[in-house]
Design a protein around this motif. Structure first.
Motif, PDB file in Angstrom:
ATOM      1  N   PRO A 194       1.142  -1.222  -0.365  1.00 55.80           N
ATOM      2  CA  PRO A 194      -0.048  -0.234   0.566  1.00 55.80           C
ATOM      3  C   PRO A 194       0.359   1.540  -0.152  1.00 55.80           C
ATOM      4  O   PRO A 194       0.341   2.406  -0.652  1.00 55.80           O
ATOM      5  CB  PRO A 194      -0.728  -0.071   1.253  1.00 55.80           C
ATOM      6  CG  PRO A 194      -0.309  -1.293   2.652  1.00 55.80           C
ATOM      7  CD  PRO A 194       0.504  -1.994   1.199  1.00 55.80           C
ATOM      8  N   ASP A 259     -10.750  -5.380  -1.667  1.00 57.43           N
ATOM      9  CA  ASP A 259      -8.872  -6.260  -1.130  1.00 57.43           C
ATOM     10  C   ASP A 259      -7.929  -5.954  -2.330  1.00 57.43           C
ATOM     11  O   ASP A 259      -7.098  -5.092  -2.226  1.00 57.43           O
ATOM     12  CB  ASP A 259      -9.052  -7.882  -1.663  1.00 57.43           C
ATOM     13  CG  ASP A 259      -9.464  -8.437  -0.895  1.00 57.43           C
ATOM     14  OD1 ASP A 259      -9.864  -7.809   0.440  1.00 57.43           O
ATOM     15  OD2 ASP A 259      -9.607  -9.159  -0.706  1.00 57.43           O
ATOM     16  N   GLY A 263      -8.144   2.591  -0.562  1.00 53.96           N
ATOM     17  CA  GLY A 263      -9.099   3.043   0.381  1.00 53.96           C
ATOM     18  C   GLY A 263     -10.222   3.922  -0.275  1.00 53.96           C
ATOM     19  O   GLY A 263      -9.997   3.941  -1.576  1.00 53.96           O
ATOM     20  N   THR A 272      -9.302   7.108   4.498  1.00 55.23           N
ATOM     21  CA  THR A 272      -9.202   5.882   5.264  1.00 55.23           C
ATOM     22  C   THR A 272      -8.919   4.658   4.371  1.00 55.23           C
ATOM     23  O   THR A 272      -9.514   4.616   3.587  1.00 55.23           O
ATOM     24  CB  THR A 272     -11.126   5.716   5.790  1.00 55.23           C
ATOM     25  OG1 THR A 272     -11.628   6.920   6.165  1.00 55.23           O
ATOM     26  CG2 THR A 272     -11.471   4.845   6.380  1.00 55.23           C
ATOM     27  N   PRO A 273      -7.528   4.466   4.753  1.00 56.49           N
ATOM     28  CA  PRO A 273      -6.873   3.086   4.086  1.00 56.49           C
ATOM     29  C   PRO A 273      -7.924   2.303   4.277  1.00 56.49           C
ATOM     30  O   PRO A 273      -8.519   1.912   5.161  1.00 56.49           O
ATOM     31  CB  PRO A 273      -5.769   2.565   4.490  1.00 56.49           C
ATOM     32  CG  PRO A 273      -5.806   3.695   6.144  1.00 56.49           C
ATOM     33  CD  PRO A 273      -7.010   4.675   5.766  1.00 56.49           C
ATOM     34  N   ASN A 274      -7.164   0.779   3.594  1.00 53.37           N
ATOM     35  CA  ASN A 274      -8.521  -0.424   3.354  1.00 53.37           C
ATOM     36  C   ASN A 274      -7.077  -1.147   4.583  1.00 53.37           C
ATOM     37  O   ASN A 274      -5.945  -1.522   4.246  1.00 53.37           O
ATOM     38  CB  ASN A 274      -8.673  -0.665   2.236  1.00 53.37           C
ATOM     39  CG  ASN A 274      -9.414  -1.860   2.259  1.00 53.37           C
ATOM     40  OD1 ASN A 274     -10.038  -2.394   3.525  1.00 53.37           O
ATOM     41  ND2 ASN A 274      -9.721  -2.480   0.484  1.00 53.37           N
ATOM     42  N   SER A 275      -7.668  -2.146   5.600  1.00 48.69           N
ATOM     43  CA  SER A 275      -6.595  -2.349   6.296  1.00 48.69           C
ATOM     44  C   SER A 275      -6.703  -3.917   5.188  1.00 48.69           C
ATOM     45  O   SER A 275      -5.527  -4.415   5.590  1.00 48.69           O
ATOM     46  CB  SER A 275      -7.377  -3.501   7.067  1.00 48.69           C
ATOM     47  OG  SER A 275      -8.890  -3.440   7.112  1.00 48.69           O
ATOM     48  N   THR A 276      -7.442  -4.429   4.177  1.00 45.59           N
ATOM     49  CA  THR A 276      -7.239  -6.254   3.869  1.00 45.59           C
ATOM     50  C   THR A 276      -6.497  -5.525   2.426  1.00 45.59           C
ATOM     51  O   THR A 276      -6.726  -6.765   0.745  1.00 45.59           O
ATOM     52  CB  THR A 276      -8.652  -6.266   3.344  1.00 45.59           C
ATOM     53  OG1 THR A 276      -9.563  -5.746   3.016  1.00 45.59           O
ATOM     54  CG2 THR A 276      -9.316  -6.568   5.463  1.00 45.59           C
ATOM     55  N   ARG A 279      -4.315  -8.015  -0.273  1.00 46.56           N
ATOM     56  CA  ARG A 279      -4.261  -9.600  -0.452  1.00 46.56           C
ATOM     57  C   ARG A 279      -5.257 -10.409  -0.756  1.00 46.56           C
ATOM     58  O   ARG A 279      -5.965  -9.782  -1.040  1.00 46.56           O
ATOM     59  CB  ARG A 279      -4.369  -9.489   1.679  1.00 46.56           C
ATOM     60  CG  ARG A 279      -3.422  -8.876   2.214  1.00 46.56           C
ATOM     61  CD  ARG A 279      -3.611  -8.046   3.732  1.00 46.56           C
ATOM     62  NE  ARG A 279      -3.212 -10.178   4.235  1.00 46.56           N
ATOM     63  CZ  ARG A 279      -2.806  -9.771   5.762  1.00 46.56           C
ATOM     64  NH1 ARG A 279      -2.649  -8.567   6.686  1.00 46.56           N
ATOM     65  NH2 ARG A 279      -2.198 -11.035   6.427  1.00 46.56           N
ATOM     66  N   SER A 281      -7.794 -13.322  -0.269  1.00 45.95           N
ATOM     67  CA  SER A 281      -8.689 -13.455   0.836  1.00 45.95           C
ATOM     68  C   SER A 281      -9.550 -14.537   1.242  1.00 45.95           C
ATOM     69  O   SER A 281      -9.589 -14.942   1.902  1.00 45.95           O
ATOM     70  CB  SER A 281     -10.509 -12.193   0.886  1.00 45.95           C
ATOM     71  OG  SER A 281     -10.593 -12.838  -0.345  1.00 45.95           O
TER      72      SER A 281
END
Length: 315
Positions: A194, A259, A263, A272-276, A279, A281
């Motif tokens: 990211p 995914d 964000g 706001t960043p996307n935590s997933t 990656r 899933s």
């Protein structure tokens, strides 16, 4: 428009090898784009034109051996490239176009550069020439198939809400940052970095090209053992034992859906960043599939090593 040229040569009585060049081109294809604030009377527009273009080129090599002397096989390799500026013309999920259309032209969503497919059939020789051992161990055959391919493209985007729904743009690339992070603790041992991307300040299309990144490669080898027991000229019992994904190789799914979203830019202009993000899933083919409850009749490609035994009465 489609074209191809092939060259085939025999290798003895039972084998042939074929090399083919395959091409395809699509012109004036449907292309839907979203426009905001282009006209005071129409702040939101969906414009469909014939600006879609696609190109496919491939080298295909195939070796075939017709079934003879207890052995048959077919193995093919494809080296291909698919390019376009739109792969799925859908008004439900329209990505914003770039001001420079060169950034929209890139690998197709289904672009696979390298692919190997093949199968081998072999009649096993009898271990015993007579007696009970001959009756039990004769007429067995073994089948094996292989499916290997390189990774498909992944299109990285960021999102922001509008009065007419969510819009998706591609971010800018941070110079000097690696596009991937290799970490044995994450799914597949790798994720999209990211830190390699940043959202443009003007909520516009970034300089990241479309479908610039790649997901995960895929490979699976299956094996089967089979025999037919003949009771009479009109009745027989077929036995088969299949081992899917014999090496139990995990095939991870590419980042899809949220995914691949870096964000979102929401109220106040904060990101706001996307935590997933970046990656995988899941793995491919997580279970047996089929109609009804319990074990289905079909195996999902890419699933874990699975054994299946079957009997079939033919009369």
């Amino acid at each position: 428009m489609n074209w191809h040229v092939s060259l085939e040569r025999s290798l003895g009585d039972n084998q042939t090898i074929t090399a083919s060049y395959v091409g395809a081109a699509g012109r004036r294809l449907l292309h839907t784009q979203t426009l905001f604030d282009q006209n005071v009377e129409f702040p939101f527009l969906r414009l469909t034109t014939n600006e879609g273009r696609s190109d496919y080129r491939a080298l295909q090599v195939q070796f075939r051996r017709r079934f003879a002397d207890g052995l048959g096989s077919s193995i093919s390799y494809t080296w291909a490239r698919a390019l376009d500026n739109v792969s799925d013309d859908s008004a439900r999920n329209v990505l914003m176009r770039s001001a420079n259309q060169a950034f929209d032209r890139g690998p197709s969503d289904f672009d696979v550069r390298h692919q190997v497919n093949g199968f081998v059939n072999y009649d096993l020789p009898a271990l015993f020439s007579k007696g009970v051992g001959n009756k039990l161990f004769r007429s067995w055959s073994i089948d094996s198939s292989a499916n290997l391919r390189s990774a498909r493209p992944v299109n990285v985007v960021y999102m922001f809400p509008t009065s007419f729904g969510v819009a998706y743009f591609r971010p800018d690339v941070v110079a000097g940052e690696s596009l991937y992070v290799f970490d044995p603790s994450v799914e597949g041992g790798r994720l999209i970095n990211p830190a390699a991307f940043i959202v443009p300040s003007g909520l516009e299309q970034g300089n990241l090209g479309r479908n610039s990144l790649r997901g995960f490669p895929f490979y699976q080898i299956d094996l089967a053992l089979r025999r037919q027991f003949n009771f009479s000229e009109s009745a027989a019992l077929k036995f088969r034992a299949d081992v899917f994904n014999i090496f139990n190789h995990p095939n991870f799914a590419d980042p899809v859906g949220q995914d691949r979203v870096l964000g979102g830019v929401f109220s106040g202009g904060s990101f706001t960043p996307n935590s997933t993000f970046g990656r995988s899933s899941s793995v491919l083919g997580q279970s047996l599939s089929g109609l009804g409850e319990g074990f289905g009749s079909f195996y999902d490609t890419g699933g874990p090593r699975t054994l299946r035994f079957s009997l079939k009465l033919v009369f």
